[in-house]
Design a protein around this motif. Sequence first.
Motif, PDB file in Angstrom:
ATOM      1  N   VAL A 176     -49.773  -5.503  45.779  1.00 56.39           N
ATOM      2  CA  VAL A 176     -48.380  -5.585  45.317  1.00 56.39           C
ATOM      3  C   VAL A 176     -48.277  -5.121  43.864  1.00 56.39           C
ATOM      4  O   VAL A 176     -47.370  -4.352  43.501  1.00 56.39           O
ATOM      5  CB  VAL A 176     -47.842  -7.023  45.477  1.00 56.39           C
ATOM      6  CG1 VAL A 176     -46.452  -7.145  44.854  1.00 56.39           C
ATOM      7  CG2 VAL A 176     -47.775  -7.401  46.959  1.00 56.39           C
ATOM      8  N   ASP A 177     -49.221  -5.558  43.040  1.00 55.73           N
ATOM      9  CA  ASP A 177     -49.213  -5.110  41.636  1.00 55.73           C
ATOM     10  C   ASP A 177     -49.409  -3.595  41.553  1.00 55.73           C
ATOM     11  O   ASP A 177     -48.743  -2.915  40.757  1.00 55.73           O
ATOM     12  CB  ASP A 177     -50.317  -5.819  40.854  1.00 55.73           C
ATOM     13  CG  ASP A 177     -50.013  -7.299  40.625  1.00 55.73           C
ATOM     14  OD1 ASP A 177     -48.829  -7.682  40.756  1.00 55.73           O
ATOM     15  OD2 ASP A 177     -50.957  -8.062  40.345  1.00 55.73           O
ATOM     16  N   MET A 178     -50.314  -3.074  42.379  1.00 57.31           N
ATOM     17  CA  MET A 178     -50.569  -1.632  42.380  1.00 57.31           C
ATOM     18  C   MET A 178     -49.312  -0.864  42.775  1.00 57.31           C
ATOM     19  O   MET A 178     -48.961   0.150  42.158  1.00 57.31           O
ATOM     20  CB  MET A 178     -51.707  -1.322  43.353  1.00 57.31           C
ATOM     21  CG  MET A 178     -52.081   0.133  43.463  1.00 57.31           C
ATOM     22  SD  MET A 178     -53.422   0.356  44.677  1.00 57.31           S
ATOM     23  CE  MET A 178     -53.712   2.124  44.543  1.00 57.31           C
ATOM     24  N   ALA A 179     -48.602  -1.358  43.792  1.00 57.85           N
ATOM     25  CA  ALA A 179     -47.401  -0.673  44.273  1.00 57.85           C
ATOM     26  C   ALA A 179     -46.278  -0.732  43.235  1.00 57.85           C
ATOM     27  O   ALA A 179     -45.559   0.256  43.027  1.00 57.85           O
ATOM     28  CB  ALA A 179     -46.941  -1.295  45.588  1.00 57.85           C
ATOM     29  N   ARG A 180     -46.118  -1.876  42.581  1.00 58.82           N
ATOM     30  CA  ARG A 180     -45.026  -2.016  41.626  1.00 58.82           C
ATOM     31  C   ARG A 180     -45.269  -1.180  40.361  1.00 58.82           C
ATOM     32  O   ARG A 180     -44.324  -0.789  39.675  1.00 58.82           O
ATOM     33  CB  ARG A 180     -44.835  -3.490  41.258  1.00 58.82           C
ATOM     34  CG  ARG A 180     -44.388  -4.335  42.454  1.00 58.82           C
ATOM     35  CD  ARG A 180     -43.833  -5.671  42.024  1.00 58.82           C
ATOM     36  NE  ARG A 180     -43.546  -6.535  43.163  1.00 58.82           N
ATOM     37  CZ  ARG A 180     -42.505  -6.406  43.965  1.00 58.82           C
ATOM     38  NH1 ARG A 180     -41.639  -5.428  43.755  1.00 58.82           N
ATOM     39  NH2 ARG A 180     -42.325  -7.241  44.980  1.00 58.82           N
ATOM     40  N   ASN A 181     -46.543  -0.921  40.058  1.00 57.09           N
ATOM     41  CA  ASN A 181     -46.868  -0.133  38.869  1.00 57.09           C
ATOM     42  C   ASN A 181     -46.968   1.360  39.160  1.00 57.09           C
ATOM     43  O   ASN A 181     -47.204   2.147  38.239  1.00 57.09           O
ATOM     44  CB  ASN A 181     -48.184  -0.624  38.261  1.00 57.09           C
ATOM     45  CG  ASN A 181     -48.069  -2.025  37.675  1.00 57.09           C
ATOM     46  OD1 ASN A 181     -47.024  -2.390  37.143  1.00 57.09           O
ATOM     47  ND2 ASN A 181     -49.133  -2.803  37.784  1.00 57.09           N
ATOM     48  N   GLU A 182     -46.801   1.730  40.435  1.00 57.10           N
ATOM     49  CA  GLU A 182     -46.925   3.136  40.816  1.00 57.10           C
ATOM     50  C   GLU A 182     -45.644   3.898  40.422  1.00 57.10           C
ATOM     51  O   GLU A 182     -44.539   3.481  40.776  1.00 57.10           O
ATOM     52  CB  GLU A 182     -47.142   3.263  42.330  1.00 57.10           C
ATOM     53  CG  GLU A 182     -47.400   4.669  42.803  1.00 57.10           C
ATOM     54  CD  GLU A 182     -48.731   5.215  42.327  1.00 57.10           C
ATOM     55  OE1 GLU A 182     -48.806   6.444  42.131  1.00 57.10           O
ATOM     56  OE2 GLU A 182     -49.681   4.418  42.166  1.00 57.10           O
ATOM     57  N   PRO A 183     -45.776   5.029  39.706  1.00 60.44           N
ATOM     58  CA  PRO A 183     -44.596   5.849  39.378  1.00 60.44           C
ATOM     59  C   PRO A 183     -44.131   6.647  40.599  1.00 60.44           C
ATOM     60  O   PRO A 183     -44.364   7.853  40.712  1.00 60.44           O
ATOM     61  CB  PRO A 183     -45.112   6.755  38.264  1.00 60.44           C
ATOM     62  CG  PRO A 183     -46.579   6.872  38.504  1.00 60.44           C
ATOM     63  CD  PRO A 183     -47.004   5.558  39.091  1.00 60.44           C
ATOM     64  N   SER A 184     -43.482   5.958  41.517  1.00 61.19           N
ATOM     65  CA  SER A 184     -43.192   6.545  42.830  1.00 61.19           C
ATOM     66  C   SER A 184     -42.109   7.618  42.789  1.00 61.19           C
ATOM     67  O   SER A 184     -41.912   8.334  43.777  1.00 61.19           O
ATOM     68  CB  SER A 184     -42.786   5.452  43.818  1.00 61.19           C
ATOM     69  OG  SER A 184     -41.657   4.739  43.350  1.00 61.19           O
ATOM     70  N   THR A 185     -41.390   7.751  41.651  1.00 59.44           N
ATOM     71  CA  THR A 185     -40.391   8.815  41.560  1.00 59.44           C
ATOM     72  C   THR A 185     -40.992  10.122  41.048  1.00 59.44           C
ATOM     73  O   THR A 185     -40.315  11.146  41.046  1.00 59.44           O
ATOM     74  CB  THR A 185     -39.241   8.385  40.631  1.00 59.44           C
ATOM     75  OG1 THR A 185     -39.784   8.028  39.351  1.00 59.44           O
ATOM     76  CG2 THR A 185     -38.492   7.207  41.222  1.00 59.44           C
ATOM     77  N   ASP A 186     -42.274  10.073  40.635  1.00 56.46           N
ATOM     78  CA  ASP A 186     -42.954  11.311  40.225  1.00 56.46           C
ATOM     79  C   ASP A 186     -43.249  12.164  41.445  1.00 56.46           C
ATOM     80  O   ASP A 186     -43.217  11.687  42.593  1.00 56.46           O
ATOM     81  CB  ASP A 186     -44.260  10.996  39.495  1.00 56.46           C
ATOM     82  CG  ASP A 186     -44.007  10.373  38.120  1.00 56.46           C
ATOM     83  OD1 ASP A 186     -42.827  10.325  37.715  1.00 56.46           O
ATOM     84  OD2 ASP A 186     -44.986   9.934  37.489  1.00 56.46           O
TER      85      ASP A 186
END
Length: 471
Positions: A176-186
């Motif tokens: 969950v921490d990994m997913a929330r810190n992922e710059p998914s709009t890049d």
Amino acid sequence: MVIGAIAESVSRSVGNVTDTLSETFMEPTIRLGVTGLARAGKTVFITSLVANLLDRGRMSQLVAQSEGRILSAYLQPQPDDTIPRFDYENHLGDLTSRTPSWPDSTRSISELRLSLKVQPTGMLSGFQGPRTVHLDIVDYPGEWLLDLSLLDKSYADWSSEMLTRMAHRPDGPAYVDMARNEPSTDNLDESRARALAETYTAALHVARNAGFSDCSPGRFLLPGELAGSPVLTFAPLPPKGTVPRKSLWREMERRFEAYKSRVVKPFFRDHFSRIDRQVVLVDALGAIHAGPRAVEDLRQTMADILTAYRPGANAFLTNLLLGKRVEKILFAATKADHLHHSQHPRLTGIMEAMTREARDRARFAGAETQALSLASLRATTEQTISHGGRDLNCVRGTLLKTGKQAAFYPGELPQDPTHLLGPARDGAEAWLGQDYEVMNFAPALLTLKPGEGPPHIRLDRAAQFLIGDKL
């Protein structure tokens, strides 16, 4: 695409009409789906059911058998040439050898046809000869069943749901921490997509081993020939507002939709939508041992499972107009032999309460449901031991890890199921003042008399509910 969907629907309707006419005027066929969640014992259930229908000495609760109307039973080639055959003979050999062992678990779909020659009942039975009833047993992993609920979910909804659940599971918070810190709009970076999918898959394996039930997508746990493909290279990410077309989040969404259209829908179309009766096997004792959160996860999973069914009465005109619907669904708590028989009613009561929401949905749609506790193959005997000034009702068997005989007291299940389900719904981390243990037993060495199948607990009652009305 629209024309293709219409043609596909027409083709299925024609197939349903053909199947219905054949069953009505010729030899009826019951298509029984058997599935279960992790470690529920699907392979053993099918093997023991078939063995006990071939040699029916232990099937007294199957009414057609007790009335002497089942004249014979025999295995036939399965009707679907493209589905692997269920390896009944080798699985039975594993259970009945001089050094018995549990057969390998279900990893893909398989099928077996058992035909029963039955003397009909009724006023005209004296003027009719025996008829043949075909039982087509379809075995498939429970993880695939859970995937069917994805069809009604968007990627954003599924992501939000799974991130919430993963936050309360072993190894889940790290993902969950990994997913929330992922710059998914890049822009999409394939190496990041793989890292997310691999970390999420590892967390699913840990959750399943810890007793949690909803570990979707199911093919992440049993990928088969799809391992490493883009259709399995996605993971839940926190929902975003507006995201660019070529972003990581957008690609994850596209792959999620591809998974539904390329993997889940073909299974539903080709196999699941043709099932008449269904048994869902559940390792309820394992969930109880894992703790309140695992029990609540199992309860929610049981409710979600019903979204995968089209339950209802299989009337003749309904078949012609709307296609087949699941008529009967059995929710069975397995491994009842791990408890003394005095606790079996409590296990059944817990199973009934745990599946209440799921069964209410099915009944509202017209399907008949039942919950019970059973043991497909009895691996223990019962023993009462005096300890600390009280008598303990134990079970004795061969321990799977050591091969030694031991008596085991698992603890007392509560008479009131809400004593378990209440703390589970409230998010308790542990059972207050209780410790429910589970021991893994090896199959017992069997000595079978002629005409007897393997020993079981209430397998004949399960068979009566599932197929008794057709015999």
